[in-house]
Design a protein around this motif. Structure first.
Motif, PDB file in Angstrom:
ATOM      1  N   ALA A 134     -17.562  -3.042  38.608  1.00 39.44           N
ATOM      2  CA  ALA A 134     -18.165  -1.976  38.499  1.00 39.44           C
ATOM      3  C   ALA A 134     -17.431  -0.667  39.010  1.00 39.44           C
ATOM      4  O   ALA A 134     -17.201   0.378  38.452  1.00 39.44           O
ATOM      5  N   THR A 135     -16.877  -1.133  40.345  1.00 39.78           N
ATOM      6  CA  THR A 135     -16.104  -0.106  40.809  1.00 39.78           C
ATOM      7  C   THR A 135     -14.487  -0.013  40.204  1.00 39.78           C
ATOM      8  O   THR A 135     -14.066   1.032  39.890  1.00 39.78           O
ATOM      9  N   LEU A 136     -14.038  -1.101  39.963  1.00 41.00           N
ATOM     10  CA  LEU A 136     -12.977  -1.173  39.314  1.00 41.00           C
ATOM     11  C   LEU A 136     -12.589  -0.632  37.926  1.00 41.00           C
ATOM     12  O   LEU A 136     -11.527   0.020  37.771  1.00 41.00           O
ATOM     13  N   VAL A 137     -13.385  -0.841  37.331  1.00 44.63           N
ATOM     14  CA  VAL A 137     -13.388  -0.116  35.889  1.00 44.63           C
ATOM     15  C   VAL A 137     -13.775   1.147  35.824  1.00 44.63           C
ATOM     16  O   VAL A 137     -13.376   2.077  34.872  1.00 44.63           O
ATOM     17  N   ARG A 138     -14.161   1.830  36.872  1.00 41.30           N
ATOM     18  CA  ARG A 138     -13.987   3.486  37.213  1.00 41.30           C
ATOM     19  C   ARG A 138     -12.754   3.836  37.407  1.00 41.30           C
ATOM     20  O   ARG A 138     -12.323   5.133  36.922  1.00 41.30           O
ATOM     21  N   LEU A 139     -11.506   2.978  37.908  1.00 45.70           N
ATOM     22  CA  LEU A 139     -10.443   3.465  37.939  1.00 45.70           C
ATOM     23  C   LEU A 139      -9.587   3.033  37.021  1.00 45.70           C
ATOM     24  O   LEU A 139      -8.675   3.929  36.581  1.00 45.70           O
ATOM     25  N   ASN A 141     -10.339   1.280  32.917  1.00 45.80           N
ATOM     26  CA  ASN A 141     -11.337   0.589  32.195  1.00 45.80           C
ATOM     27  C   ASN A 141     -11.275  -0.658  31.594  1.00 45.80           C
ATOM     28  O   ASN A 141     -11.848  -1.267  30.881  1.00 45.80           O
ATOM     29  N   ARG A 142     -10.078  -1.429  31.943  1.00 43.47           N
ATOM     30  CA  ARG A 142      -9.819  -2.639  31.457  1.00 43.47           C
ATOM     31  C   ARG A 142     -10.790  -3.650  32.287  1.00 43.47           C
ATOM     32  O   ARG A 142     -11.122  -3.401  33.577  1.00 43.47           O
ATOM     33  N   ALA A 143     -11.427  -4.667  31.870  1.00 47.40           N
ATOM     34  CA  ALA A 143     -12.284  -5.716  32.424  1.00 47.40           C
ATOM     35  C   ALA A 143     -11.251  -6.723  33.141  1.00 47.40           C
ATOM     36  O   ALA A 143     -10.382  -6.901  33.104  1.00 47.40           O
TER      37      ALA A 143
END
Length: 257
Positions: A134-139, A141-143
């Motif tokens: 959830a934090t990573l996709v804020r940086l 948007n790739r899963a």
């Protein structure tokens, strides 16, 4: 016959550059020159192609550069370097080589023969990446993919660099705690996740104070608080931590451990 002759001059022949006098070369330059001549069998390259079922030819330079330029701490980068190089001991190796233990992963309780189990297969690792996603996709948007879990996310820009830093720091926590005998997915996930958050915040707080006591916290904000994902700088120079780190307690004194 040699009286008055010039002393011999030895040089390092460098591709694309002028030759360098050996007497003026640093130890690093001499070591790099001779190290580059050594033939190294990188056994892990073919193993990762097998594990991921994708070709990786021509990508390794970018993979290593992504790791080294991620901004992660030296400890985290060192841990991930060992993981990518498949150069770490496992429970299965304990069992197979010295007859100690039963070869069961101490995190998830599954028999784990492949060394990459603790990088991309263990259910504990999968759940940890799921919590971080959830934090990573804020940086970006790739899963999250297995390819990213194994070798990092190739790309340019501060957001991808910070995303890789978070992933590498998580992997560092996993590698450091993989021997604790939980054999229970929920307990292992909770413990490693808490350790990861403390490790990450301790590093960030240390970087913040280095900036604050030096040239000011602005550089810290540009490198670590990108897009406000981990937090934002307040007008008074303090940090308003984001949801991931707001409840994590790290004392100033802990920076000296």
């Amino acid at each position: 016959e040699v009286e008055g002759a010039d002393a011999p001059t030895f040089v390092l022949i460098r591709a694309g550059d002028a030759d360098l006098k050996l007497s003026a070369a640093s130890f690093k330059e001499v070591y790099t020159q001779f190290r580059s001549l050594a033939k190294v069998k990188r056994h892990y390259e073919a193993k990762w192609e097998n594990a991921l079922n994708i070709p990786l030819g021509g990508q390794w330079k970018d993979i290593w550069e992504t790791l080294h330029h991620s901004g992660a701490s030296l400890a985290a980068r060192s841990a991930v370097w060992r993981q990518i190089g498949l150069n770490f001991w496992t429970c299965y190796m304990d069992h197979a080589y010295i007859r100690r233990g039963d070869g069961i992963c101490e995190m998830c309780g599954v028999f784990a023969r492949q060394r990459w189990h603790t990088v991309i297969e263990c259910q504990v690792v999968l759940d940890l990446w799921d919590k971080l996603s959830a934090t990573l996709v804020r940086l970006d948007n790739r899963a999250v993919t297995v390819r990213e879990m194994a070798l990092g996310l190739i790309g340019k820009g501060d957001r991808i660099r910070l995303r890789n830093r978070l992933g590498y720091t998580l992997r560092s926590a996993v590698l450091g705690m993989r021997w604790i005998g939980w054999r229970n997915v929920e307990k292992a996930v909770a413990s490693i996740w808490a350790a990861f958050l403390v490790q990450l915040k301790r590093e960030l707080v240390g970087e913040y104070w280095v900036g604050r006591l030096g040239m000011g916290p602005a550089n810290f904000g540009r490198s670590a608080l990108i897009g406000g994902v981990l937090g934002e700088l307040r007008p008074d120079g303090g940090v308003e931590w984001g949801p991931l780190l707001a409840e994590v307690r790290v004392g100033y004194w802990e920076l000296y451990r």
